[in-house]
Enzyme design. Structure first.
Site, PDB file in Angstrom:
ATOM      1  N   TYR A   1     -19.546  77.662  10.406  1.00  0.00           N
ATOM      2  CA  TYR A   1     -18.287  77.363   9.917  1.00  0.00           C
ATOM      3  C   TYR A   1     -18.001  77.432   8.348  1.00  0.00           C
ATOM      4  O   TYR A   1     -17.377  77.103   7.816  1.00  0.00           O
ATOM      5  CB  TYR A   1     -17.659  76.097  10.240  1.00  0.00           C
ATOM      6  CG  TYR A   1     -17.071  76.101  11.721  1.00  0.00           C
ATOM      7  CD1 TYR A   1     -15.984  77.030  11.916  1.00  0.00           C
ATOM      8  CD2 TYR A   1     -17.507  75.045  12.580  1.00  0.00           C
ATOM      9  CE1 TYR A   1     -15.334  76.745  13.284  1.00  0.00           C
ATOM     10  CE2 TYR A   1     -16.858  74.904  13.900  1.00  0.00           C
ATOM     11  CZ  TYR A   1     -15.736  75.810  13.829  1.00  0.00           C
ATOM     12  OH  TYR A   1     -15.302  76.043  15.344  1.00  0.00           O
TER      13      TYR A   1
ATOM     14  N   ASN B   1      -9.552  70.883  19.793  1.00  0.00           N
ATOM     15  CA  ASN B   1      -9.059  72.106  20.243  1.00  0.00           C
ATOM     16  C   ASN B   1      -9.778  72.662  21.480  1.00  0.00           C
ATOM     17  O   ASN B   1      -9.087  73.761  21.658  1.00  0.00           O
ATOM     18  CB  ASN B   1      -8.218  72.655  19.457  1.00  0.00           C
ATOM     19  CG  ASN B   1      -9.123  73.390  18.424  1.00  0.00           C
ATOM     20  OD1 ASN B   1     -10.347  73.490  18.728  1.00  0.00           O
ATOM     21  ND2 ASN B   1      -8.473  74.075  17.302  1.00  0.00           N
TER      22      ASN B   1
ATOM     23  N   LYS C   1     -16.116  73.608  23.263  1.00  0.00           N
ATOM     24  CA  LYS C   1     -16.338  72.700  22.262  1.00  0.00           C
ATOM     25  C   LYS C   1     -16.522  71.515  22.978  1.00  0.00           C
ATOM     26  O   LYS C   1     -16.449  71.062  24.108  1.00  0.00           O
ATOM     27  CB  LYS C   1     -15.011  72.762  21.300  1.00  0.00           C
ATOM     28  CG  LYS C   1     -14.827  73.812  20.201  1.00  0.00           C
ATOM     29  CD  LYS C   1     -13.757  73.658  19.305  1.00  0.00           C
ATOM     30  CE  LYS C   1     -13.678  74.791  18.645  1.00  0.00           C
ATOM     31  NZ  LYS C   1     -12.385  74.739  17.312  1.00  0.00           N
TER      32      LYS C   1
ATOM     33  N   GLU D   1     -20.867  86.895  15.129  1.00  0.00           N
ATOM     34  CA  GLU D   1     -20.971  85.318  15.843  1.00  0.00           C
ATOM     35  C   GLU D   1     -21.805  85.431  17.097  1.00  0.00           C
ATOM     36  O   GLU D   1     -22.512  84.440  17.506  1.00  0.00           O
ATOM     37  CB  GLU D   1     -19.512  84.814  16.058  1.00  0.00           C
ATOM     38  CG  GLU D   1     -18.839  84.345  14.913  1.00  0.00           C
ATOM     39  CD  GLU D   1     -17.280  83.888  15.130  1.00  0.00           C
ATOM     40  OE1 GLU D   1     -16.712  83.338  14.271  1.00  0.00           O
ATOM     41  OE2 GLU D   1     -16.902  83.916  16.329  1.00  0.00           O
TER      42      GLU D   1
ATOM     43  N   HIS E   1     -13.207  77.735  20.596  1.00  0.00           N
ATOM     44  CA  HIS E   1     -13.313  78.581  19.652  1.00  0.00           C
ATOM     45  C   HIS E   1     -13.364  80.096  20.005  1.00  0.00           C
ATOM     46  O   HIS E   1     -14.007  80.280  21.332  1.00  0.00           O
ATOM     47  CB  HIS E   1     -14.444  78.459  18.871  1.00  0.00           C
ATOM     48  CG  HIS E   1     -15.081  79.330  17.960  1.00  0.00           C
ATOM     49  ND1 HIS E   1     -14.371  79.743  16.631  1.00  0.00           N
ATOM     50  CD2 HIS E   1     -15.514  80.821  18.170  1.00  0.00           C
ATOM     51  CE1 HIS E   1     -14.837  80.637  16.185  1.00  0.00           C
ATOM     52  NE2 HIS E   1     -15.577  81.688  16.647  1.00  0.00           N
TER      53      HIS E   1
HETATM   54  O1  CDP Z   1     -10.181  78.081  15.574  1.00  0.00           O
HETATM   55  P1  CDP Z   1      -9.055  78.702  14.939  1.00  0.00           P
HETATM   56  O2  CDP Z   1      -9.473  80.268  14.770  1.00  0.00           O
HETATM   57  O3  CDP Z   1      -7.931  78.886  15.615  1.00  0.00           O
HETATM   58  O4  CDP Z   1      -8.672  78.027  13.576  1.00  0.00           O
HETATM   59  P2  CDP Z   1      -9.276  78.208  12.072  1.00  0.00           P
HETATM   60  O5  CDP Z   1      -8.440  78.084  11.133  1.00  0.00           O
HETATM   61  O6  CDP Z   1     -10.449  79.125  12.145  1.00  0.00           O
HETATM   62  O7  CDP Z   1     -10.209  76.789  12.173  1.00  0.00           O
HETATM   63  C1  CDP Z   1     -11.297  76.558  12.738  1.00  0.00           C
HETATM   64  C2  CDP Z   1     -11.436  75.072  13.382  1.00  0.00           C
HETATM   65  O8  CDP Z   1     -11.324  74.046  12.549  1.00  0.00           O
HETATM   66  C3  CDP Z   1     -10.355  74.861  14.232  1.00  0.00           C
HETATM   67  O9  CDP Z   1     -10.523  75.516  15.773  1.00  0.00           O
HETATM   68  C4  CDP Z   1     -10.137  73.238  14.401  1.00  0.00           C
HETATM   69  O10 CDP Z   1     -11.239  72.770  15.302  1.00  0.00           O
HETATM   70  C5  CDP Z   1     -10.675  72.826  12.955  1.00  0.00           C
HETATM   71  N1  CDP Z   1      -9.604  72.542  12.117  1.00  0.00           N
HETATM   72  C6  CDP Z   1      -9.334  71.422  11.740  1.00  0.00           C
HETATM   73  O11 CDP Z   1      -9.922  70.349  12.085  1.00  0.00           O
HETATM   74  N2  CDP Z   1      -8.196  71.029  10.855  1.00  0.00           N
HETATM   75  C7  CDP Z   1      -7.102  71.882  10.508  1.00  0.00           C
HETATM   76  N3  CDP Z   1      -6.353  71.739   9.720  1.00  0.00           N
HETATM   77  C8  CDP Z   1      -7.585  73.467  11.045  1.00  0.00           C
HETATM   78  C9  CDP Z   1      -8.612  73.561  11.749  1.00  0.00           C
HETATM   79 MG    MG Z   2     -10.963  80.766  13.047  1.00  0.00          MG
END
Ligand code: CDP
Ligand code: MG
Length: 140
Positions: free
Chosen positions: A51, A114, A11, A128, A117
């Site tokens: 997203y 973070n 990212k 994807e 992805h």
């Molecule tokens: O990336 P991952 O699958 O672990 O998490 P997700 O629940 O699919 O969320 C996608 C992305 O959204 C995360 O990797 C974060 O960059 C962002 N995110 C955020 O900004 N705030 C949150 N409370 C949860 C996710």
């Molecule tokens: Mg995810």
């Protein structure tokens, strides 16, 4: 165990801090093989489409802005159980909760920034990879 493919993004926060090489090294050292790789700058439509599953979530707007804030490195990774393997290597979504030795523990800044992805299942992995790569780019 089956050989799988998964989709990864390094990212903008990580690209900006010059961490492409460190993260690819963690990926390679973990046994995953890079099948396809490129650096791109997403536009808004591309990031919103990627997203789309999160579009009702309160963080969606900021997440899209963040993903547009600089270039990202997208890749297709291959290996045994690659989807779960890479999720484990990334660690928890919030770097504060990520286990030591994971990419997010090492490099993540906060729950949004973070650093990486990874696909969350076989269907999303397939979609994807196809969202970012043509078949003729899967050369590895
Ligand atoms: O990336 P991952 O699958 O672990 O998490 P997700 O629940 O699919 O969320 C996608 C992305 O959204 C995360 O990797 C974060 O960059 C962002 N995110 C955020 O900004 N705030 C949150 N409370 C949860 C996710
Ligand atoms: Mg995810």
């Amino acid at each position: 165990m089956a050989i799988e493919q998964t989709f990864s993004i390094i990212k903008p926060d990580a690209v900006e801090r010059n961490l492409i090489g460190d993260i690819l090294k963690m990926i390679s050292d973990s046994g995953l093989k890079v099948k396809a790789l490129k650096m791109i700058q997403m536009d808004r439509a591309k990031a919103e489409g990627f997203y789309a599953v999160h579009k009702e979530r309160p963080f969606f707007g900021e997440l899209v802005d963040y993903m547009l804030s600089g270039p990202v490195v997208v890749s297709c990774l291959e290996g045994e159980n690659a989807i779960e393997h890479y999720r484990k290597l990334m660690g928890a979504t919030n770097p504060a909760d990520a286990e030591a030795g994971t990419i997010r523990a090492a490099f993540g800044v906060n729950i949004q920034n973070n650093s990486c992805h990874g696909s969350d299942g076989p269907e999303t992995a397939k979609n994807e990879v196809a969202y970012f790569f043509n078949d003729n780019e899967l050369v590895g």
